[in-house]
Design a protein around this motif. Structure first.
Motif, mmCIF file in Angstrom:
data_model
loop_
_atom_site.group_PDB
_atom_site.id
_atom_site.type_symbol
_atom_site.label_atom_id
_atom_site.label_comp_id
_atom_site.label_asym_id
_atom_site.label_seq_id
_atom_site.Cartn_x
_atom_site.Cartn_y
_atom_site.Cartn_z
ATOM 1 N N ASP A 69 40.313 35.506 52.492
ATOM 2 C CA ASP A 69 40.906 35.877 51.041
ATOM 3 C C ASP A 69 40.554 34.951 49.809
ATOM 4 O O ASP A 69 41.211 34.545 48.991
ATOM 5 N N ARG A 70 39.006 34.857 49.725
ATOM 6 C CA ARG A 70 38.577 33.834 48.580
ATOM 7 C C ARG A 70 37.751 34.883 47.593
ATOM 8 O O ARG A 70 36.697 35.647 48.123
ATOM 9 N N ARG A 71 37.749 34.468 46.429
ATOM 10 C CA ARG A 71 37.075 35.556 45.442
ATOM 11 C C ARG A 71 35.619 35.098 45.392
ATOM 12 O O ARG A 71 35.069 33.620 45.773
ATOM 13 N N VAL A 72 34.495 35.719 45.141
ATOM 14 C CA VAL A 72 33.017 35.614 45.068
ATOM 15 C C VAL A 72 32.759 36.062 43.708
ATOM 16 O O VAL A 72 33.141 37.092 43.137
ATOM 17 N N ARG A 73 31.592 35.453 43.272
ATOM 18 C CA ARG A 73 30.982 35.726 42.043
ATOM 19 C C ARG A 73 29.737 36.376 42.452
ATOM 20 O O ARG A 73 29.015 35.830 43.205
#
Length: 321
Positions: free
Chosen positions: A151-155
């Motif tokens: 559940d981690r954001r990515v760019r």
């Protein structure tokens, strides 16, 4: 960790019945001395392991002893062999984990059930890519999978069909879907949930920013709704076709689902030809698709599609004249 290695030795002996110290050492990538110490530790803990002497000897468990450390029933473990996807697991970077899970599954089975599981594994194979298409290579797949799991954001820098072709996005990846050998990630964005083709992710930068996913989100339901919505947008019109008797009789060889379904539901005319109505994406797309059938299909409507096919045929004739 030693506890993990002890469990692996136990499960290996339970699954393969007998292994030498050298075979165990090679399997676990440790020294012989480590295996000797670990086997002594298992025996001291009450595990009935013993050594057969001689050239055909090795470590064994007392006949009938089985650990229940896996927590799986025989039926659950056997069923899981039918849904295994080694290709997908490798793409996600989970090859080692898959092998370990398979070992634990085998350990959960009684000897006769273990044989049956082996037959299931060797007699059923799942090949995901469609005919005439190779599975896509997605260099960013394992990083996307890691973000999905944690559940981690990515760019990302993403390549799309419309201008501007390359865009930057911050994604909250909810799940991955594998369809016909192509991976898609479903991700939350400021504009809502979107679907992205993983092979079109040109660059990915992980972040330590965690996001809170919608507790009511169902990946399977979202994907089903997405497919239905995609079809509604994709099809912009209809075409009425007259299918020749020779083609109507060979629908089992045709890779055109809409046409196959329509012909199957139609009543043949005298002589064997079939008139059907199918959805089309656009006149140009339909002309290209239908042209491969040559004179086996005649377009009756719309007139624009008849004209497009006539012009296409003329261009091809001019090219080869």
């Amino acid at each position: 960790m030693r506890s993990s290695r002890l469990l692996s030795i136990l499960l290996l002996l339970q699954t393969r019945r007998q292994l030498t110290a050298r075979e165990l050492a090679d399997e676990l990538e440790v020294s012989l001395r480590t295996i000797y110490r670990d086997v002594e530790a298992l025996a001291a803990a009450g595990v009935p392991v013993y050594a057969d002497q001689g050239r055909a000897g090795g470590y064994r468990l007392v006949e009938g002893y089985r650990t229940r450390l896996t927590g799986l029933t025989e039926q659950e473990a056997a069923a899981l062999f039918l849904v295994g996807m080694p290709g997908a697991a490798a793409a996600l970077g989970l090859t080692a984990e898959t092998s370990a899970a398979e070992l634990k599954l085998l350990a959960a089975l009684a000897p006769d059930q273990r044989d049956r599981a082996g037959r299931l594994k060797n007699r059923f194979h799942l090949d995901l890519p469609a005919w005439y298409r190779d599975a896509e290579t997605s260099p960013q797949l394992s990083a996307v999978a890691d973000a999905v799991l944690h559940d981690r954001r990515v760019r990302v820098r993403y390549r799309r069909w419309e201008e501007p072709r390359e865009v930057e996005r911050v994604l909250e990846p909810y799940g991955l879907v594998l369809k016909n050998g192509i991976w898609y990630v479903v991700a939350a964005t400021p504009g809502g949930l979107r679907t992205y083709r993983v092979s079109n992710i040109l660059e990915l930068t992980p972040t330590d920013e965690e996001f809170e996913r919608d507790a009511d989100f169902s990946l399977a339901q979202f994907w089903q709704d997405h497919l239905e919505g995609f079809d509604r947008i994709r099809y912009t019109g209809e075409a009425v076709l007259k299918v020749s008797p020779r083609l109507a009789m060979k629908m089992y060889d045709v890779s055109f689902p809409a046409l196959v379904k329509a012909v199957a539901a139609a009543v043949p005319e005298p002589g064997g030809s079939v008139v059907v109505t199918i959805p089309i994406e656009s006149v140009a797309n339909a002309a290209t698709t239908l042209s491969r059938f040559g004179d086996a299909i005649e377009v009756l409507e719309p007139e624009e599609l008849r004209t497009e096919l006539r012009d296409l045929g003329q261009r091809i004739r001019d090219l080869y004249s």
